[in-house]
Design an enzyme around this catalytic site. Sequence first.
Site, PDB file in Angstrom:
ATOM      1  CB  VAL B  14      -0.965   0.005   1.209  1.00  0.00           C
ATOM      2  CG1 VAL B  14      -1.773   1.297   1.251  1.00  0.00           C
ATOM      3  CG2 VAL B  14      -1.886  -1.204   1.160  1.00  0.00           C
ATOM      4  CD  GLU B 129     -13.110   6.314   3.198  1.00  0.00           C
ATOM      5  OE1 GLU B 129     -13.720   7.356   3.422  1.00  0.00           O
ATOM      6  OE2 GLU B 129     -13.669   5.195   3.316  1.00  0.00           O
ATOM      7  CB  VAL B 132     -13.656   0.148   6.516  1.00  0.00           C
ATOM      8  CG1 VAL B 132     -14.876  -0.727   6.215  1.00  0.00           C
ATOM      9  CG2 VAL B 132     -13.415   0.216   8.019  1.00  0.00           C
ATOM     10  CD  GLU B 190      -1.675 -11.476   4.548  1.00  0.00           C
ATOM     11  OE1 GLU B 190      -0.650 -11.571   5.235  1.00  0.00           O
ATOM     12  OE2 GLU B 190      -2.531 -10.592   4.698  1.00  0.00           O
ATOM     13  CG  ASP B 201      -9.342  -7.971   7.579  1.00  0.00           C
ATOM     14  OD1 ASP B 201      -8.536  -7.072   7.870  1.00  0.00           O
ATOM     15  OD2 ASP B 201     -10.092  -7.915   6.588  1.00  0.00           O
ATOM     16  CE  LYS B 205     -10.775  -4.761   6.245  1.00  0.00           C
ATOM     17  NZ  LYS B 205     -10.653  -5.758   5.155  1.00  0.00           N
ATOM     18  N   GLY B 304      -5.578  -4.210  -2.158  1.00  0.00           N
ATOM     19  CA  GLY B 304      -4.665  -3.995  -3.279  1.00  0.00           C
ATOM     20  C   GLY B 304      -3.936  -2.681  -3.148  1.00  0.00           C
TER      21      GLY B 304
END
Lengths: 438, 438
Positions: B14, B129, B132, B190, B201, B205, B304
């Site tokens: 990221v 931002e 989530v 992963e 995860d 969120k 991504g």
Amino acid sequence: MKPIQVGLLGIGTVGSGTFNVLTRNQEEIRRRAGRGIEITMVADLNVERAREIVGDRARVVADAREIIANPEIDIVIELIGGYGIARALVLEAINAGKHVVTANKALLAVHGTEIFAAASAKGVMVAFEAAVAGGIPIIKALREGLTANQVQWVAGIINGTTNFILSEMRDKGLDFDVVLKEAQRLGYAEADPTFDIEGVDAAHKATLMSALAFGIPVQFDKAHVEGITKLAAADIRYAEQLGYRIKLLGIAKRRDDVGGIELRVHPTLVPAKRLIANVEGAMNAVMVQGDAVGTTLYYGKGAGSEPTASAVIADLVDITRLHTADPDHRVPHLAFQADELRDTPVLSIDQVRTAFYLRLRVADQKGVLSSITSILAASDISIDAVLQRESNEGEHQTDVIILTHETQEGAMRAALAQMQALPTVLAPIVSLRKEELA
Amino acid sequence: MKPIQVGLLGIGTVGSGTFNVLTRNQEEIRRRAGRGIEITMVADLNVERAREIVGDRARVVADAREIIANPEIDIVIELIGGYGIARALVLEAINAGKHVVTANKALLAVHGTEIFAAASAKGVMVAFEAAVAGGIPIIKALREGLTANQVQWVAGIINGTTNFILSEMRDKGLDFDVVLKEAQRLGYAEADPTFDIEGVDAAHKATLMSALAFGIPVQFDKAHVEGITKLAAADIRYAEQLGYRIKLLGIAKRRDDVGGIELRVHPTLVPAKRLIANVEGAMNAVMVQGDAVGTTLYYGKGAGSEPTASAVIADLVDITRLHTADPDHRVPHLAFQADELRDTPVLSIDQVRTAFYLRLRVADQKGVLSSITSILAASDISIDAVLQRESNEGEHQTDVIILTHETQEGAMRAALAQMQALPTVLAPIVSLRKEELA
């Protein structure tokens, strides 16, 4: 801090929705905005009807200029519509130093350049989330949510009337004229539906989105506009056979190869498997393609009293947070102001209510289903559907699938324990939760 | 005004996406934000790799505290992940008076209360931002777009790994273990997939969304969490037969009857006809139900490099607009600052490029199709598909449907005029535009 005072020009469908939602949710809205928001004045030519809606909670006047002249009013909501008096009043409100919230796409698509310039000169906001796609926060997504991107294109179902008509034409195989009459009867199309069915309303909205996406002025006069009036049932059918649906799309597209922008509204064949092809009835959806984010889609009600009010009030909250509250209350981390969080408890899983899917591996013998269903009945769990597989020859066991109506999880767990203890239940019961999401 | 300087902690997937998008789109981002935004320092333990990514455009250091100590840096992006060093660095950055942007849902779902309080005390923003649903601006929708509403529930596909696995299980009828291995091979899961497949995860969120929707503190420890590891192919199949799809949903629901909030993650049967049931592969989607707006849905890539970077940069722009630019540049009316609009021309319809659907009513005789296709070929319009109806007995005419590849509208209009002039074309040709929207 005393509530911010808002004046409402025009209390029709959206205006009354705005007044009602703002009243009903005033506490929740205050906790978010950091300051109360109240409509204290309403202007409408029909003073009587306006009074019926607002009671004694706001002062009703016939003359909108009384609101604009009132120094107590910080924000003016314009819900009159059209280019005439609405334009004059919006400009007067700006010049009087008021922030303006409007749902008037026609006004902004045609006179936006003049209006935004006037607002910038006076340091006030003209907010218009309600002008495109009703309650869907698509203006905010384009203006703030996707700022990292070179937007490549925006394409949306942004007129509910025409999408309703197209859905009905496809479902029932009927021609345009027949469905239009039906839509008028049901209130999905106006008595004079020209702006909707000829694509003009969608073009106003696409014009606004083109400016937001590409940083160009609003230029409604440059839009190519085609409606759905000439669409034949045969073409909807043929498109279907080829794997496409026909939707009226408003499209704005960057064309780097020629250094220009496409801005157009027309019936469009769209692959049936795309989510947007499956947006039915009066619903709206907008797709935005950005170079970093890829494809995103925003879906919801594009019109109606309270969905549009939702967008109008979001603009009121934005203005309150950004321009009239102290900086510490701008946009709180968790949507509600930090000193306005509540300790509403998170429920234990036993208290959760959902419907259930159960799969039971059972002996293939008489009375099995009845012993299961009586446990459920005794636990007050009602059954929505049962699917029983025929057992394979010589297997002597089978799957029973049960869908239940909504129940408390604790009750289901107790019932599951009882069912699991039945000698005819041969394997651990599978239970999954089910949500209708409607 | 000189660019705002940003320090980046952690330049993995990221982080490099954020650096690249910010560099690639810097001009467009500056026009929106009202001020340039530059990553001038990067901290990563792998200094070599970091230098390969940023070249000489930013100073690379191994020690994140060098960035926090630098008074030139206004905003710190935390992309380290986890609860340990990330928590310490975020708190130190806040205490140094930096705004923080983070994609770290685990950190905020568990330590959010502490972190947001520290930020409020110092008057800085912690923006998240990207925490989530990746590039989908769902935090903004909940925090700003839907502020008018009492939110009734939020339900989302907010973990791409599990949605990819569930889509594959359904498509191919395979069991969980088999598909997980495939997902790992393809990079959708992963090496240690526990956080994803066990629902942790998604629960991080959902916890953040529950706070935003209902004005409660983040309480990850109260969430009910179930993953997809026990899901059998048989249940996906049975659900399908009953008209449902199984999705791993994160759900937060207001329960006014008991004065509580449901917060849960689990595999859920959803009616197959809902849009969200048709969200496939690694895509994310979140539904929000509000009392005024009704149902809304937000769809896009949930993970991504560049989709997540899109959200990180949107936060940078928000902070730049709200906290570091002069008030006149806060949120511009048309997304770009008023003095940054361009006169990029809107193209005439002749210059527009689309694919076409054509329906021709033709005489049922030899050579008709060949005369049509040779006109298209001569105009450089290539054909994607042809559908020819057999004529009814004694009718002597038939419909030919042609889908073309993309072409310039002007070329198509010229070709249409030629085809229309053929004696074997018996009625006005219907032409509709087609968009793949991919």
